[in-house]
Design a protein around this motif. Structure first.
Motif, PDB file in Angstrom:
ATOM      1  N   GLN A 173       0.834  -1.204   0.000  1.00 45.38           N
ATOM      2  CA  GLN A 173       0.000   0.000   0.000  1.00 45.38           C
ATOM      3  C   GLN A 173       0.870   1.255   0.000  1.00 45.38           C
ATOM      4  OE1 GLN A 173      -0.220  -2.489   2.262  1.00 45.38           O
ATOM      5  NE2 GLN A 173      -2.348  -3.098   2.597  1.00 45.38           N
ATOM      6  N   VAL A 174       0.455   2.246  -0.770  1.00 44.11           N
ATOM      7  CA  VAL A 174       1.168   3.517  -0.847  1.00 44.11           C
ATOM      8  C   VAL A 174       0.367   4.563  -0.081  1.00 44.11           C
ATOM      9  CG1 VAL A 174       2.047   5.328  -2.356  1.00 44.11           C
ATOM     10  CG2 VAL A 174       2.174   2.932  -3.080  1.00 44.11           C
ATOM     11  N   LYS A 175       0.938   5.071   1.000  1.00 50.43           N
ATOM     12  CA  LYS A 175       0.243   6.100   1.770  1.00 50.43           C
ATOM     13  C   LYS A 175       0.768   7.483   1.412  1.00 50.43           C
ATOM     14  CE  LYS A 175       3.178   5.890   5.917  1.00 50.43           C
ATOM     15  NZ  LYS A 175       3.176   5.719   7.385  1.00 50.43           N
ATOM     16  N   ASN A 176      -0.017   8.489   1.751  1.00 49.61           N
ATOM     17  CA  ASN A 176       0.322   9.896   1.550  1.00 49.61           C
ATOM     18  C   ASN A 176       0.464  10.269   0.074  1.00 49.61           C
ATOM     19  OD1 ASN A 176       0.347  10.419   4.331  1.00 49.61           O
ATOM     20  ND2 ASN A 176       2.490   9.782   4.500  1.00 49.61           N
ATOM     21  N   ALA A 177      -0.213   9.516  -0.805  1.00 45.97           N
ATOM     22  CA  ALA A 177      -0.302   9.946  -2.199  1.00 45.97           C
ATOM     23  C   ALA A 177      -1.404  10.991  -2.310  1.00 45.97           C
ATOM     24  CB  ALA A 177      -0.600   8.762  -3.108  1.00 45.97           C
ATOM     25  N   LYS A 178      -1.145  12.039  -3.041  1.00 47.97           N
ATOM     26  CA  LYS A 178      -2.157  13.064  -3.288  1.00 47.97           C
ATOM     27  C   LYS A 178      -3.020  12.620  -4.459  1.00 47.97           C
ATOM     28  CE  LYS A 178      -3.937  17.309  -2.996  1.00 47.97           C
ATOM     29  NZ  LYS A 178      -4.594  17.849  -1.791  1.00 47.97           N
ATOM     30  N   VAL A 179      -4.335  12.637  -4.271  1.00 48.95           N
ATOM     31  CA  VAL A 179      -5.263  12.212  -5.308  1.00 48.95           C
ATOM     32  C   VAL A 179      -6.283  13.320  -5.540  1.00 48.95           C
ATOM     33  CG1 VAL A 179      -6.845  10.414  -6.079  1.00 48.95           C
ATOM     34  CG2 VAL A 179      -4.993   9.834  -4.501  1.00 48.95           C
ATOM     35  N   VAL A 180      -6.470  13.703  -6.788  1.00 48.49           N
ATOM     36  CA  VAL A 180      -7.448  14.736  -7.131  1.00 48.49           C
ATOM     37  C   VAL A 180      -8.329  14.222  -8.266  1.00 48.49           C
ATOM     38  CG1 VAL A 180      -7.809  17.086  -7.984  1.00 48.49           C
ATOM     39  CG2 VAL A 180      -5.928  16.613  -6.401  1.00 48.49           C
ATOM     40  N   LEU A 181      -9.639  14.372  -8.104  1.00 45.12           N
ATOM     41  CA  LEU A 181     -10.596  14.057  -9.162  1.00 45.12           C
ATOM     42  C   LEU A 181     -11.049  15.365  -9.795  1.00 45.12           C
ATOM     43  CD1 LEU A 181     -12.921  11.492  -7.296  1.00 45.12           C
ATOM     44  CD2 LEU A 181     -10.650  11.119  -8.272  1.00 45.12           C
ATOM     45  N   VAL A 182     -10.826  15.513 -11.099  1.00 45.58           N
ATOM     46  CA  VAL A 182     -11.174  16.745 -11.803  1.00 45.58           C
ATOM     47  C   VAL A 182     -12.295  16.451 -12.789  1.00 45.58           C
ATOM     48  CG1 VAL A 182     -10.340  18.671 -13.198  1.00 45.58           C
ATOM     49  CG2 VAL A 182      -8.781  17.538 -11.595  1.00 45.58           C
ATOM     50  N   ALA A 183     -13.434  17.135 -12.624  1.00 48.72           N
ATOM     51  CA  ALA A 183     -14.564  16.968 -13.530  1.00 48.72           C
ATOM     52  C   ALA A 183     -14.352  17.800 -14.791  1.00 48.72           C
ATOM     53  CB  ALA A 183     -15.859  17.373 -12.834  1.00 48.72           C
ATOM     54  N   ASN A 184     -15.173  17.528 -15.811  1.00 48.94           N
ATOM     55  CA  ASN A 184     -15.034  18.261 -17.071  1.00 48.94           C
ATOM     56  C   ASN A 184     -15.265  19.756 -16.908  1.00 48.94           C
ATOM     57  OD1 ASN A 184     -14.447  15.918 -18.474  1.00 48.94           O
ATOM     58  ND2 ASN A 184     -16.583  15.530 -19.046  1.00 48.94           N
ATOM     59  N   ASN A 185     -16.065  20.137 -15.894  1.00 50.23           N
ATOM     60  CA  ASN A 185     -16.321  21.564 -15.668  1.00 50.23           C
ATOM     61  C   ASN A 185     -15.272  22.206 -14.767  1.00 50.23           C
ATOM     62  OD1 ASN A 185     -16.938  20.561 -13.151  1.00 50.23           O
ATOM     63  ND2 ASN A 185     -19.087  21.224 -13.153  1.00 50.23           N
ATOM     64  N   LEU A 212      -6.072  12.148 -10.942  1.00 53.07           N
ATOM     65  CA  LEU A 212      -4.663  12.522 -10.873  1.00 53.07           C
ATOM     66  C   LEU A 212      -4.068  11.970  -9.590  1.00 53.07           C
ATOM     67  CD1 LEU A 212      -5.042  16.326 -11.759  1.00 53.07           C
ATOM     68  CD2 LEU A 212      -4.836  14.393 -13.346  1.00 53.07           C
ATOM     69  N   ILE A 213      -2.896  11.349  -9.693  1.00 54.41           N
ATOM     70  CA  ILE A 213      -2.216  10.789  -8.523  1.00 54.41           C
ATOM     71  C   ILE A 213      -0.767  11.257  -8.527  1.00 54.41           C
ATOM     72  CG2 ILE A 213      -1.536   8.687  -7.300  1.00 54.41           C
ATOM     73  CD1 ILE A 213      -3.866   7.255  -8.663  1.00 54.41           C
ATOM     74  N   ALA A 214      -0.319  11.788  -7.379  1.00 54.54           N
ATOM     75  CA  ALA A 214       1.054  12.272  -7.269  1.00 54.54           C
ATOM     76  C   ALA A 214       1.647  11.855  -5.933  1.00 54.54           C
ATOM     77  CB  ALA A 214       1.105  13.790  -7.423  1.00 54.54           C
ATOM     78  N   HIS A 215       2.953  11.629  -5.944  1.00 58.11           N
ATOM     79  CA  HIS A 215       3.677  11.239  -4.723  1.00 58.11           C
ATOM     80  C   HIS A 215       5.143  11.608  -4.919  1.00 58.11           C
ATOM     81  CE1 HIS A 215       5.446   8.749  -1.579  1.00 58.11           C
ATOM     82  NE2 HIS A 215       4.227   8.561  -1.076  1.00 58.11           N
ATOM     83  N   PRO A 216       5.813  12.125  -3.873  1.00 58.85           N
ATOM     84  CA  PRO A 216       7.211  12.555  -4.044  1.00 58.85           C
ATOM     85  C   PRO A 216       8.176  11.426  -4.403  1.00 58.85           C
ATOM     86  CG  PRO A 216       6.533  12.678  -1.734  1.00 58.85           C
ATOM     87  CD  PRO A 216       5.308  12.453  -2.532  1.00 58.85           C
ATOM     88  N   GLN A 217       7.761  10.167  -4.272  1.00 62.76           N
ATOM     89  CA  GLN A 217       8.647   9.053  -4.599  1.00 62.76           C
ATOM     90  C   GLN A 217       8.211   8.281  -5.848  1.00 62.76           C
ATOM     91  OE1 GLN A 217       9.002   6.576  -1.113  1.00 62.76           O
ATOM     92  NE2 GLN A 217       9.614   8.285   0.201  1.00 62.76           N
ATOM     93  N   TYR A 218       7.161   8.766  -6.534  1.00 58.43           N
ATOM     94  CA  TYR A 218       6.645   8.058  -7.709  1.00 58.43           C
ATOM     95  C   TYR A 218       6.314   9.064  -8.820  1.00 58.43           C
ATOM     96  CZ  TYR A 218       5.855   4.181  -4.438  1.00 58.43           C
ATOM     97  OH  TYR A 218       6.003   3.179  -3.503  1.00 58.43           O
ATOM     98  N   LYS A 238       7.858   2.919  -9.056  1.00 55.87           N
ATOM     99  CA  LYS A 238       8.930   3.877  -8.808  1.00 55.87           C
ATOM    100  C   LYS A 238       9.859   3.963 -10.006  1.00 55.87           C
ATOM    101  CE  LYS A 238       9.361   3.859  -3.758  1.00 55.87           C
ATOM    102  NZ  LYS A 238      10.257   3.614  -2.619  1.00 55.87           N
ATOM    103  N   THR A 239      10.349   5.177 -10.262  1.00 53.85           N
ATOM    104  CA  THR A 239      11.417   5.406 -11.224  1.00 53.85           C
ATOM    105  C   THR A 239      12.483   6.211 -10.501  1.00 53.85           C
ATOM    106  OG1 THR A 239       9.872   5.419 -13.097  1.00 53.85           O
ATOM    107  CG2 THR A 239      12.045   6.396 -13.462  1.00 53.85           C
ATOM    108  N   GLU A 240      13.683   5.701 -10.453  1.00 58.43           N
ATOM    109  CA  GLU A 240      14.746   6.321  -9.668  1.00 58.43           C
ATOM    110  C   GLU A 240      14.916   7.794 -10.005  1.00 58.43           C
ATOM    111  OE1 GLU A 240      17.436   6.487  -6.671  1.00 58.43           O
ATOM    112  OE2 GLU A 240      16.265   4.721  -7.248  1.00 58.43           O
ATOM    113  N   GLY A 241      14.874   8.639  -8.968  1.00 61.91           N
ATOM    114  CA  GLY A 241      15.107  10.063  -9.140  1.00 61.91           C
ATOM    115  C   GLY A 241      13.884  10.872  -9.520  1.00 61.91           C
ATOM    116  N   PHE A 242      12.740  10.224  -9.752  1.00 65.14           N
ATOM    117  CA  PHE A 242      11.538  10.935 -10.175  1.00 65.14           C
ATOM    118  C   PHE A 242      10.520  11.017  -9.044  1.00 65.14           C
ATOM    119  CE2 PHE A 242      13.255  10.266 -14.312  1.00 65.14           C
ATOM    120  CZ  PHE A 242      12.683  11.217 -15.142  1.00 65.14           C
ATOM    121  N   GLY A 243       9.790  12.109  -9.023  1.00 62.44           N
ATOM    122  CA  GLY A 243       8.668  12.297  -8.127  1.00 62.44           C
ATOM    123  C   GLY A 243       7.605  13.096  -8.844  1.00 62.44           C
ATOM    124  N   SER A 244       6.499  13.354  -8.166  1.00 61.39           N
ATOM    125  CA  SER A 244       5.415  14.113  -8.788  1.00 61.39           C
ATOM    126  C   SER A 244       4.681  14.920  -7.735  1.00 61.39           C
ATOM    127  CB  SER A 244       4.450  13.170  -9.519  1.00 61.39           C
ATOM    128  OG  SER A 244       3.977  12.153  -8.659  1.00 61.39           O
TER     129      SER A 244
END
Length: 327
Positions: A173-185, A212-218, A238-244
């Motif tokens: 499980q990945v905790k502390n991932a930021k998740v945002v749902l964006v509607a068409n409007n 949208l999903i973002a995490h400093p380690q992914y 994970k991709t080494e050296g990348f975050g979001s």
């Protein structure tokens, strides 16, 4: 005293470590003729059911009130937090108190404001608490019957819970991932995955969303046209050296001092302001950029980060970043 509108007068939500106290409350309520949802009273009924769906229905739709027994144990449990989210969906639906918090200690529970009135259980025996619950039900019964017919005509579709589970390539499980749902409007809902990798959202209008999903380690993850009628599970690698990171209007990028602010100059042109940060070796700001094309930023400490915007709508941006490597 019986409720004609609900299957239960009150549902009890608690951590197992607090069962001894709660069971005394449940037994006292039961003796008073109050219909109470308490798990041990429902063992035969719960047997074989999909508990995730069934308990959501109980705490969201089938009880007049829920008593939330707050403690440090409660905040650590998967099922109690699932129950809490279901309660909050109901609370959004009705303009009256539905969640009745009682406290064993001062633990903070997401979504339960400190300003909400509560009962201190250090000052109340189980029998005294049962008496207070009975008084609450008696006080509101006449008022509730008079008001409900009018209120029900004002309510649109019932809110429901949409959950996203985030795991990594090792199925952890990945905790502390930021998740945002964006509607068409361009309206949006925000959440953060918990210790179990789950992010919960209260859906009040049926729409398709970009997830949208973002995490400093992914690296960043995006899915378009998601219908929230069924929960989903997402695997991120994970991709080494990348975050979001997800930027709402403006925000910081890990590894850089200062803030960035993406804007839309026109229907086809996106641009970026950066506070105390140079864009592309000091280019004029706002700096025009394109989705999925990398740009470099440098702060006042000489830290260089490469950014790639993956999504921008309204004021929400999904950004991949990686630290500049010296060779």
């Amino acid at each position: 005293m019986k409720s004609n509108s609900y299957e239960y007068d009150v549902a009890l939500s608690f951590a197992g470590e607090n069962r001894a106290y709660v069971e005394e409350v449940a037994n006292s309520l039961n003796k008073r003729g109050i219909k109470v949802f308490y798990d041990l009273f429902e063992e035969a009924n719960l047997w074989g059911k999909n508990l995730y769906e069934y308990l959501s229905e109980i705490y969201q739709n089938k009880a007049r009130y829920t008593v939330l027994f707050i403690s440090g144990f409660y905040n650590q449990k998967l099922w109690t937090n699932h129950e809490r989210v279901s309660m909050q969906a109901r609370a959004f639906q009705e303009s009256r108190e539905y969640i009745l918090p009682v406290r064993f200690d001062n633990t903070e529970i997401p979504g339960i404001l400190k300003t909400v009135g509560y009962i201190d259980l250090q000052q109340k025996t189980p029998e005294e608490l049962a008496t207070l619950i009975e008084k609450k039900l008696n006080k509101d019964q006449t008022f509730f019957r008079r008001r409900w017919s009018k209120l029900s005509t004002m309510i649109n579709a019932k809110p429901f819970i949409f959950s996203i589970k985030i795991i990594d390539q090792d199925e952890k499980q990945v905790k502390n991932a930021k998740v945002v749902l964006v509607a068409n409007n361009s309206t949006y809902l925000e959440g953060i995955s918990d210790e179990t990798g789950l992010a919960h959202f209260i859906i009040r209008t049926r729409k398709l969303y970009t997830v949208l999903i973002a995490h400093p380690q992914y690296p960043a993850v995006m899915f378009k046209n998601i219908n929230p009628k069924e929960d989903i599970e997402v695997t991120i690698e994970k991709t080494e050296g990348f975050g979001s990171v997800i930027i709402n209007k403006s925000g910081a990028v890990p590894g850089l001092t200062g803030k960035i602010e993406p804007i839309r100059k026109s229907d086809k042109v996106l641009a970026l302001y950066a506070d105390n940060i140079a864009i592309e070796d000091g280019s004029h700001q706002p700096y025009d950029f394109e989705l999925n094309k990398s740009i470099s930023l440098e702060d006042n400490g000489g830290n260089i980060i490469h950014l790639t915007f993956r999504f921008f709508q309204g004021r929400i941006a999904l950004v991949d970043y990686c630290k500049h490597k010296s060779f």
